[in-house]
Design an enzyme around this catalytic site. Structure first.
Site, PDB file in Angstrom:
ATOM      1  N   TYR A   1      -0.921   4.579   4.469  1.00 34.48           N
ATOM      2  CA  TYR A   1      -0.077   3.661   5.258  1.00 34.48           C
ATOM      3  C   TYR A   1      -0.916   2.950   6.312  1.00 34.48           C
ATOM      4  CZ  TYR A   1       3.914   5.575   2.842  1.00 34.48           C
ATOM      5  OH  TYR A   1       4.815   5.922   1.860  1.00 34.48           O
TER       6      TYR A   1
ATOM      7  N   ASP B   1      10.481  13.808   4.613  1.00 33.08           N
ATOM      8  CA  ASP B   1      11.077  12.635   5.244  1.00 33.08           C
ATOM      9  C   ASP B   1      12.309  12.137   4.483  1.00 33.08           C
ATOM     10  OD1 ASP B   1      11.191  10.423   7.018  1.00 33.08           O
ATOM     11  OD2 ASP B   1      10.058   9.185   5.604  1.00 33.08           O
TER      12      ASP B   1
ATOM     13  N   GLU C   1       1.870  15.488  -1.112  1.00 32.61           N
ATOM     14  CA  GLU C   1       1.186  15.620   0.178  1.00 32.61           C
ATOM     15  C   GLU C   1       1.187  17.041   0.727  1.00 32.61           C
ATOM     16  OE1 GLU C   1       2.424  12.734   3.056  1.00 32.61           O
ATOM     17  OE2 GLU C   1       2.058  11.044   1.719  1.00 32.61           O
TER      18      GLU C   1
ATOM     19  N   GLU D   1       1.768   5.650  -3.035  1.00 38.22           N
ATOM     20  CA  GLU D   1       2.680   5.166  -1.989  1.00 38.22           C
ATOM     21  C   GLU D   1       1.915   4.202  -1.096  1.00 38.22           C
ATOM     22  OE1 GLU D   1       4.629   8.131   0.488  1.00 38.22           O
ATOM     23  OE2 GLU D   1       5.069   9.390  -1.253  1.00 38.22           O
TER      24      GLU D   1
HETATM   25  C1  GCB Z   1       4.902   9.664   2.920  1.00 36.28           C
HETATM   26  C2  GCB Z   1       5.828  10.579   2.219  1.00 36.28           C
HETATM   27  C3  GCB Z   1       7.223  10.012   2.098  1.00 36.28           C
HETATM   28  C4  GCB Z   1       7.626   9.326   3.394  1.00 36.28           C
HETATM   29  C5  GCB Z   1       6.669   8.189   3.662  1.00 36.28           C
HETATM   30  C6  GCB Z   1       6.992   7.508   4.999  1.00 36.28           C
HETATM   31  O1  GCB Z   1       3.704   9.787   2.838  1.00 36.28           O
HETATM   32  O2  GCB Z   1       5.350  10.998   0.967  1.00 36.28           O
HETATM   33  O3  GCB Z   1       8.105  11.058   1.805  1.00 36.28           O
HETATM   34  O4  GCB Z   1       8.943   8.883   3.384  1.00 36.28           O
HETATM   35  O5  GCB Z   1       5.360   8.693   3.729  1.00 36.28           O
HETATM   36  O6  GCB Z   1       7.673   6.499   5.010  1.00 36.28           O
HETATM   37  O7  GCB Z   1       6.584   8.040   6.013  1.00 36.28           O
END
Ligand code: GCB
Length: 648
Positions: A502, A208, A449, A538
């Site tokens: 997330y 990403d 990941e 994260e």
């Molecule tokens: C993740 C990734 C990261 C992305 C982020 C997102 O899990 O490790 O590279 O930018 O999520 O914002 O989706």
């Protein structure tokens, strides 16, 4: 423990250093610095550039563009170095270009470098993305696979044989990613002629961030004497007030060089010295290297001067900053100098307007100021190794680093094969070789990941983690996981579980009320299964700066804040148990490839791409300073620390 304890610790340390050195890559990769025996000439700046737009991208090689000045081969444009080339022009074709691009610069090499046959002249590229070939005066001098890490070539012979002081440097760089590169990618040819013209292809990736390309870090010419210090490895520990620095110096170009090592304190006082290429220096009343906000005098660096004198009497001198500290992991804690360390920090990217991933001092210094402003004590080099200059800044400011290799987006089962693994092991060797001496680096991350639930992942990570440990036994090793704990096949091998999630964003979008339950479940499941400390590596939510709503809605600054607050409530419980850190995704907004889920890039930054704070930045600032006061055992005030000068 008295000095006998210190002696035993010294023996163990020396043994560990010797074992790790036997397995490393053959040549060293010391950062070029000036010294009485070394000169550095930065040849970054304005280069000329040509993208090979031929259908196969192979015209440059067929027509041997390196043989003559690039401008004679066809149209060229100006291109700054270091910088990604993608955002420099108004041409979308250059922005999205895939394949070979050609860079060239004429430089003058000081006549004395050429005339003095005892001088070794090296050309070094800090990094170029992804695959590079280097010529000097039309003669190929080296090639290198992989972005984000330096490569170099001894060009003394070529320069002396070709046209003297004039030096035409040509660098061809190809950003194509395959199943076996790191990161992996695939090239897809579109064959439906009703939708795509003949020869149409795209680069697919599983990460990403924008696949910026070009020469991303400075290009340097530097000299050493023929017999020169090729590599230095230090490992440190301490016992009571005695610091121990084991060192191992390798010298090339002389089998009998006499090596002398001197360690000086910041006031210039010599605190220890030794003769010989390996040994252990003892420092009484040691000043340990402490992280920012963990000590009144953080980031203490000694200066280690290494002198190697060859049979002909020539001496090479190299000075390495050395921070004396230890790192250990228990089942619930991360210890720096035997004290619990809680990561309250950020994930970053090398990313900015116009320059893309190009190294830029103003940006680096601004970012460190912002991290210190918000009370961050750490960052992770998501998703690739950052410039060495950034690690040097971290050493000097006491910012702790989780150092990640470019193993991001390993999702296809074919990227777990032997060829991929061999390349991944080599990249880890290059990374450890480059970064092993930085006190700020406290952990290696071998991937982000990956599809760690696929059967080959078990073997793959076992190899990768154990190889990394064999290269450096002094630091823990991890990879960053997002997969379901029950199906993760790599977790048994790592020292610390780093997990990304997330909640209320990719899962149950809009439902921040679920974060508490889901995050508690996540932590309890991972800890229950592995009994290893956990970092939330994260978490976050996109916020388009200036978008507001109350009650909060996705993409507003209020929503980002609410997500963070809900995560923090759980962290505050779990950090009393086994959670050892929290790293926000992301420090700043950053560019991605174009897609329907990204509005001109990823907006999960707490700062905008131009480094202006969103509401979330102020929330984190309050939190990080509060945690620092609670965990560091000293009362730190923002004003005293933000205005404090660094230890130099
Ligand atoms: C993740 C990734 C990261 C992305 C982020 C997102 O899990 O490790 O590279 O930018 O999520 O914002 O989706």
């Amino acid at each position: 423990m008295g000095s006998s304890g210190a002696e035993r610790a010294a023996e163990r340390l020396l043994l560990a250093a010797l074992c790790s050195v036997c397995q490393a890559l053959q040549d060293g990769m010391l950062f070029p610095t000036e010294s009485p025996s070394r000169e550095v000439k930065d040849v970054s700046g304005l280069w000329i550039f040509r993208a090979d737009e031929s259908p196969e991208r192979s015209r440059g090689f067929e027509q041997q563009w390196y043989k003559s000045p690039l401008a004679e081969t066809g149209p060229v444009i100006d291109m700054p170095v270091p910088s990604s080339y993608n955002d420099i022009t108004q041409d979308a074709q250059i922005r999205d270009f895939i394949g070979w691009v050609w860079y060239e610069k004429d430089v003058w090499v000081p006549a004395r470098w050429i005339q003095d046959r005892g001088t070794r002249i090296v050309l070094r590229v800090g990094s170029a993305h992804y695959y590079s070939v280097l010529w000097v005066n039309g003669v190929k001098v080296t090639e290198h696979v992989g972005g984000h890490l330096p490569f170099e070539a001894d060009i003394s012979g070529v320069l002396r044989q070709t046209s003297g002081n004039q030096c035409r440097i040509t660098i061809a760089v190809n950003n194509t990613l395959t199943l076996e590169t790191l990161p992996p990618g695939t090239i897809q040819y579109m064959t439906d002629r009703s939708r795509y013209p003949a020869g149409y292809f795209v680069q697919n990736t599983n990460f990403d961030f924008f696949n910026y390309a070009g020469i991303h870090r400075p290009v340097l010419l530097y000299t050493t004497p023929k017999a020169h210090i090729d590599d230095i490895t230090v490992e440190t520990t301490f016992s009571d007030n005695i610091g121990l620095v084991s060192f191992n110096v390798s010298v090339l170009g002389s089998s009998k060089a006499a090596v002398k090592v001197t360690l000086s304190a910041q006031d210039g006082r010599c605190v220890a010295s030794a003769d010989g290429s390996r040994g252990v220096l003892k420092v009484t009343d040691v000043n340990l290297w402490w992280p920012y906000l963990m000590h009144e005098n953080p980031a203490y660096l000694y200066s280690m001067e290494v002198q190697a004198t060859a049979e002909d009497g020539q001496t090479d001198v190299y000075t390495l900053p050395v921070g004396i500290r230890t790192v250990k992991v228990t089942s619930t804690q991360f210890l720096i100098n035997n004290k619990p360390f809680y990561f309250h920090g950020v994930n970053k990217h090398e990313d900015a307007d116009i320059r893309g991933k190009g190294f830029d001092w103003p940006l680096v210094v601004k970012d460190f100021n912002l991290m210190k402003w918000m009370g961050a004590n750490s960052f992770r080099t998501s998703h690739y190794p950052y410039a060495e200059e950034i690690l040097q800044m971290a050493d000097r400011h006491g910012i702790v680093i989780i150092d990640e290799c470019p193993g991001v987006g390993i999702k296809d089962i074919r990227s777990f094969g032997n060829v991929s693994l061999a390349h991944h092991l080599t990249v880890m060797e290059e990374l450890v070789r480059r970064d092993k001496n930085h006190p700020s680096v406290v952990m290696w991350s071998v991937a982000n990941e990956p599809a760690s639930e696929m059967p080959p992942a078990g073997f793959y990570f076992k190899e990768l983690v154990s190889h990394t440990r064999s290269l450096d036994s002094s630091r823990p090793v991890t990879y960053i996981t997002a997969s379901n704990y029950a199906r993760d096949l790599g977790a048994p091998y790592v020292d610390v579980i780093c997990v990304n999630s997330y909640f209320s964003w990719y899962q149950d979008p809009g439902h921040t009320e679920l974060i508490g339950l889901q995050l508690n479940t996540q932590f309890d499941n991972w800890y229950g299964k592995y009994q290893k400390p956990i970092i939330q590596s994260e978490y976050g939510a996109d916020a388009v700066p200036g978008l507001h709503s109350d009650p909060p809605m996705m993409f507003t600054e209020e929503y980002q804040k609410t997500v963070l607050q809900n995560y923090h409530n759980v962290f505050d419980q779990k950090r009393k148990e086994f959670v050892i850190g929290e790293l926000i995704w992301n420090f700043a907004d950053f560019m991605t490839s174009q897609s329907i889920i990204r509005v001109v890039g990823n907006k999960k930054g707490i700062f905008t791409r131009q480094r202006q704070p969103k509401a979330g930045a102020f929330l984190l600032r309050e939190r990080y300073w509060r945690i620092a006061n609670e965990t560091a055992g000293l009362s730190v005030s923002r004003s005293s620390f933000t205005s404090k000068e660094i230890n130099r």
